[in-house]
Design an enzyme around this catalytic site. Structure first.
Site, PDB file in Angstrom:
ATOM      1  N   ASP A   1       0.820  -1.212   0.000  1.00  0.00           N
ATOM      2  CA  ASP A   1       0.000   0.000   0.000  1.00  0.00           C
ATOM      3  C   ASP A   1       0.851   1.258   0.000  1.00  0.00           C
ATOM      4  O   ASP A   1       0.552   2.230  -0.705  1.00  0.00           O
ATOM      5  CB  ASP A   1      -0.931   0.013   1.216  1.00  0.00           C
ATOM      6  CG  ASP A   1      -2.059  -0.991   1.090  1.00  0.00           C
ATOM      7  OD1 ASP A   1      -2.278  -1.503  -0.028  1.00  0.00           O
ATOM      8  OD2 ASP A   1      -2.709  -1.277   2.110  1.00  0.00           O
TER       9      ASP A   1
ATOM     10  N   LYS B   1     -13.062  -1.995   8.925  1.00  0.00           N
ATOM     11  CA  LYS B   1     -12.487  -2.608   7.724  1.00  0.00           C
ATOM     12  C   LYS B   1     -11.772  -3.896   8.143  1.00  0.00           C
ATOM     13  O   LYS B   1     -10.695  -3.866   8.721  1.00  0.00           O
ATOM     14  CB  LYS B   1     -11.506  -1.648   7.043  1.00  0.00           C
ATOM     15  CG  LYS B   1     -10.954  -2.162   5.732  1.00  0.00           C
ATOM     16  CD  LYS B   1     -10.056  -1.116   5.080  1.00  0.00           C
ATOM     17  CE  LYS B   1      -9.501  -1.654   3.757  1.00  0.00           C
ATOM     18  NZ  LYS B   1      -8.624  -2.830   3.963  1.00  0.00           N
TER      19      LYS B   1
ATOM     20  N   ASP C   1      -9.604  -7.116   8.024  1.00  0.00           N
ATOM     21  CA  ASP C   1      -8.379  -7.450   7.299  1.00  0.00           C
ATOM     22  C   ASP C   1      -8.445  -8.918   6.878  1.00  0.00           C
ATOM     23  O   ASP C   1      -7.912  -9.803   7.543  1.00  0.00           O
ATOM     24  CB  ASP C   1      -7.166  -7.182   8.194  1.00  0.00           C
ATOM     25  CG  ASP C   1      -5.896  -6.981   7.384  1.00  0.00           C
ATOM     26  OD1 ASP C   1      -6.007  -6.803   6.161  1.00  0.00           O
ATOM     27  OD2 ASP C   1      -4.806  -7.010   7.965  1.00  0.00           O
TER      28      ASP C   1
ATOM     29  N   ARG D   1     -12.130 -12.039  -5.186  1.00  0.00           N
ATOM     30  CA  ARG D   1     -12.222 -10.743  -5.840  1.00  0.00           C
ATOM     31  C   ARG D   1     -11.454 -10.715  -7.153  1.00  0.00           C
ATOM     32  O   ARG D   1     -11.897 -10.135  -8.133  1.00  0.00           O
ATOM     33  CB  ARG D   1     -11.675  -9.663  -4.902  1.00  0.00           C
ATOM     34  CG  ARG D   1     -11.719  -8.273  -5.512  1.00  0.00           C
ATOM     35  CD  ARG D   1     -11.163  -7.228  -4.560  1.00  0.00           C
ATOM     36  NE  ARG D   1     -11.187  -5.926  -5.197  1.00  0.00           N
ATOM     37  CZ  ARG D   1     -10.259  -5.482  -6.034  1.00  0.00           C
ATOM     38  NH1 ARG D   1      -9.222  -6.250  -6.314  1.00  0.00           N
ATOM     39  NH2 ARG D   1     -10.344  -4.299  -6.592  1.00  0.00           N
TER      40      ARG D   1
END
Length: 680
Positions: free
Chosen positions: A39, A118, A120, A139
């Site tokens: 990230d 959120k 993880d 995904r």
């Protein structure tokens, strides 16, 4: 020869690193870096491409919606794309997102936000036909993923048949959610893998992703994945009779038989969202699963539809992430610092990085053994963390990202300050300068002497100490007490006027009133901290008693081990140290306890052999005051709860220490109960 601009070189380097990491994670199932590392590198590349638009290329990782598919599973196309979320890393960036979407709509009535933790884990797309689960997919790249239906069926919190009782029976339902491993299960899996000699999972997210890609669904079932649903879609339905809002969608998911995260909240303003985010910044540590931020969504589906999507993100949602407790950065240099004991400590000088709310640019490497263990080199990409949430340290090196031209780092053979040869004694990990005249050792000794827990001389900071030594005004801590005769020279120091010099001289004079225990700590004897200094002075009321004590007698004090006893005994056998004590005595420092303290210590040792931990905010006492009372009564105060803890002193807003104390059956005391025990 044309020189490549730094931004061009860094952009190319980042693209290569990110593409390499994506291939390893999504295709080979062999991650080479943590998600936080990816990230941060991704964000750096993104910012470079924004700053220098000419550097953006169609094949850049920032141009992808998602990543590559795994090659061992059947590829399936998602009926509804799974978009990733835009990231925000603080409240300012959250407010910027809020302002951006507001500019996209002409008229806004009241706005509500739904906040959800959120999780993880790994995103899943579930398809139900006439209420029956017919497909579960990863995904993937957001448009296509892998069909892992057999594995999804093993997750017991995912219903195989939807509950339509009291609801309209829907022909087709698409559910989105997150599969994850609870922390307790993750720990058990790694323990089992360690016993079997298998490689450990780096974190629960990697473990969840690896589990979902198992070809043997029996292994998936054994690992007990969990699932939270967070949204649903009903293809072919134009009306909003089923659910008008995200909040209603969560309620509907629960009615259909899904678990949703119980900690979601409906917020009426962005300020309320910020409070939710700040609350979970600390409370998330008490959750049974990992969360790295908060997902913020506009509640109205009508407003969501009006805003739509960018190429990669929905405009109506953002992931507000917490400050990293571990972060990636690059080593730009390795320096060596010399401390007051002569110890040579290597330090990694790094590209500045945000870590737990602060900017970090240097991290300790401890010693040559640690350097060899890490195999750290200048140019390496490393993971940095704050040890004990205070001291930055390098946790590990990502060797897959190492430049080809790096060379191993070798500790110096001579002191970088005085140039004298250094030594490493047998059985020790530390390399030391043994030159007593080394300026670095002297500066470190004085900095320790004037520190808050020692003589607490205000106005004598690091820069001032360095100037005093460099100008030859001080050659020992005892010389500080001669500075009254050198006031004119003090005024010549940088940022030191007449008034400042007078205040400093007065502060030095006041330090003569500090008790014997602080003086002993200030001497900087190896292994003697402030607590050990108090234990020693409770037994040896004068410096002469301690100087003539046998090593075996010192070792007999509760809390003083063989290593400390040997260090104290040997310190007093060095001629230079004996001379220092004589000079301090002549200057009038306190090298003996007062009669009042002696009487108190003689008659009140009821806590001898007992270990205390203090947690929370006490009603009347400051924590240092409570600690001092316990120590005066012979007790020991530590920072962490363990099986050796006898009492937990409990204040308001107690944290995780209370939970651990309860699990170990440790006795809890209120402040009033503690004071009552002391006074009895």
């Amino acid at each position: 020869m044309t020189q490549i601009k730094p931004e061009v070189k860094r952009t190319e380097e980042l693209r290569q690193l990110l593409q390499q990491a994506s291939y390893a994670y999504y295709v080979l199932d062999a991650p080479i870096m943590e998600d936080a590392v990816y990230d941060q590198l991704y964000r750096e590349l993104q910012q470079l491409e924004i700053q220098y638009p000419e550097l953006a290329t169609p094949d850049s990782p920032t141009q992808r919606v998602g990543e590559l598919k795994h090659t061992q599973f059947t590829s399936v196309r998602h009926n509804i794309p799974l978009y990733s979320l835009e990231n925000a890393f603080n409240i300012d960036e959250l407010q910027a997102w809020d302002q951006r979407w507001r500019r996209q709509v002409s008229k806004i009535d009241s706005v509500e936000y739904v906040t959800e933790l959120k999780i993880d884990g790994s995103a899943l797309a579930l398809t139900y036909q006439n209420g029956i689960l017919v497909r579960g997919a990863t995904r993937g790249d957001g448009a296509t993923g892998e069909d892992i239906t057999q594995n999804v069926r093993t997750i017991r919190s995912i219903p195989l048949r939807l509950n339509f009782e009291g609801l309209e029976i829907l022909e087709r339902v698409e559910v989105r959610g997150e599969a994850f491993l609870p922390l307790k299960v993750f720990k058990q899996i790694n323990e089992e893998r360690q016993k079997a000699g298998e490689q450990l999972f780096a974190n629960p997210r990697n473990a969840a992703a690896g589990t979902l890609r198992q070809l043997d669904s029996r292994i998936v079932a054994k690992r007990r994945l969990d699932f939270f649903g967070y949204t649903l879609h009903i293809p072919g339905r134009d009306d909003t009779s089923i659910a008008n809002t995200q909040w209603e969608a969560l309620e509907l998911l629960e009615k259909m038989g899904f678990r949703v995260n119980p900690n979601h909240k409906l917020c009426a303003s962005i300020a309320e969202v910020a409070k939710y985010y700040e609350y979970w910044d600390t409370e998330r540590l008490n959750l049974p699963y990992m969360t790295d931020g908060v997902v913020v969504k506009l509640n109205s589906f009508k407003l969501q539809e009006q805003l739509g999507f960018t190429q990669k993100f929905p405009r109506w949602a953002v992931a507000l992430k917490y400050a990293a407790e571990e972060a990636p950065t690059r080593v730009e240099n390795i320096a060596v610092n010399v401390g007051r004991t002569g110890a040579l400590t290597p330090l990694a000088e790094m590209r500045p990085v945000q870590l737990a709310g602060t900017t970090v640019s240097r991290a300790t490497l401890h010693n040559s053994d640690r350097i060899a263990q890490l195999d750290i080199r200048i140019g390496d990409t490393v993971i940095v963390r704050k040890a004990g949430e205070i001291i930055p340290e390098v946790l590990r090196v990502i060797k897959e990202l190492r430049p080809a031209d790096t060379v191993p780092f070798v500790m110096p053979t001579h002191c970088p300050v005085c140039g004298q040869p250094v030594v490493r004694e047998s059985g020790e990990a530390v390399t030391r300068c043994v030159n007593a005249s080394c300026a670095a050792i002297l500066k470190g000794s004085i900095e320790h002497w004037v520190s808050r827990d020692a003589l607490d001389i205000k106005g004598l900071g690091e820069k001032c100490v360095h100037q005093l030594v460099d100008k030859g005004l001080v050659h020992s801590v005892a010389d500080l007490y001669k500075l009254t005769e050198s006031e004119s020279k003090l005024c010549e120091l940088e940022r030191m006027g007449k008034k400042s010099a007078e205040k400093l001289i007065d502060a030095i004079a006041q330090s003569k009133n500090q008790p014997w225990s602080r003086v002993l700590y200030g001497l900087g004897i190896r292994h003697v901290g402030s607590v050990n200094a108090q234990l020693l002075t409770q037994k040896y009321f004068t410096v002469d008693q301690l100087a003539t004590a046998k090593q075996s007698d010192i070792e007999g004090i509760y809390g003083i081990g063989a290593e400390i006893a040997q260090s104290v005994y040997q310190w007093f056998r060095i001629d230079a140290n004996q001379t220092l004590i004589e000079r301090l005595q002549a200057e009038g420092l306190q090298l003996a306890v007062t009669e009042e303290t002696k009487t108190f210590n003689d008659g009140n040792q009821k806590f001898a052999g007992k270990t205390f931990v203090i947690t929370g905010t006490l009603l009347t006492l400051k924590r240092d005051e409570a600690k001092a009372l316990i120590q005066k009564a012979g007790g020991k105060v530590t920072d962490s709860v363990s099986k050796k803890t006898d009492y937990l002193v409990l204040g308001e807003d107690a944290g995780s220490k209370l939970e651990k104390a309860l699990s170990l059956g440790i006795t809890q005391l209120s402040e009033a109960q503690l004071l009552e025990m002391i006074e009895d």
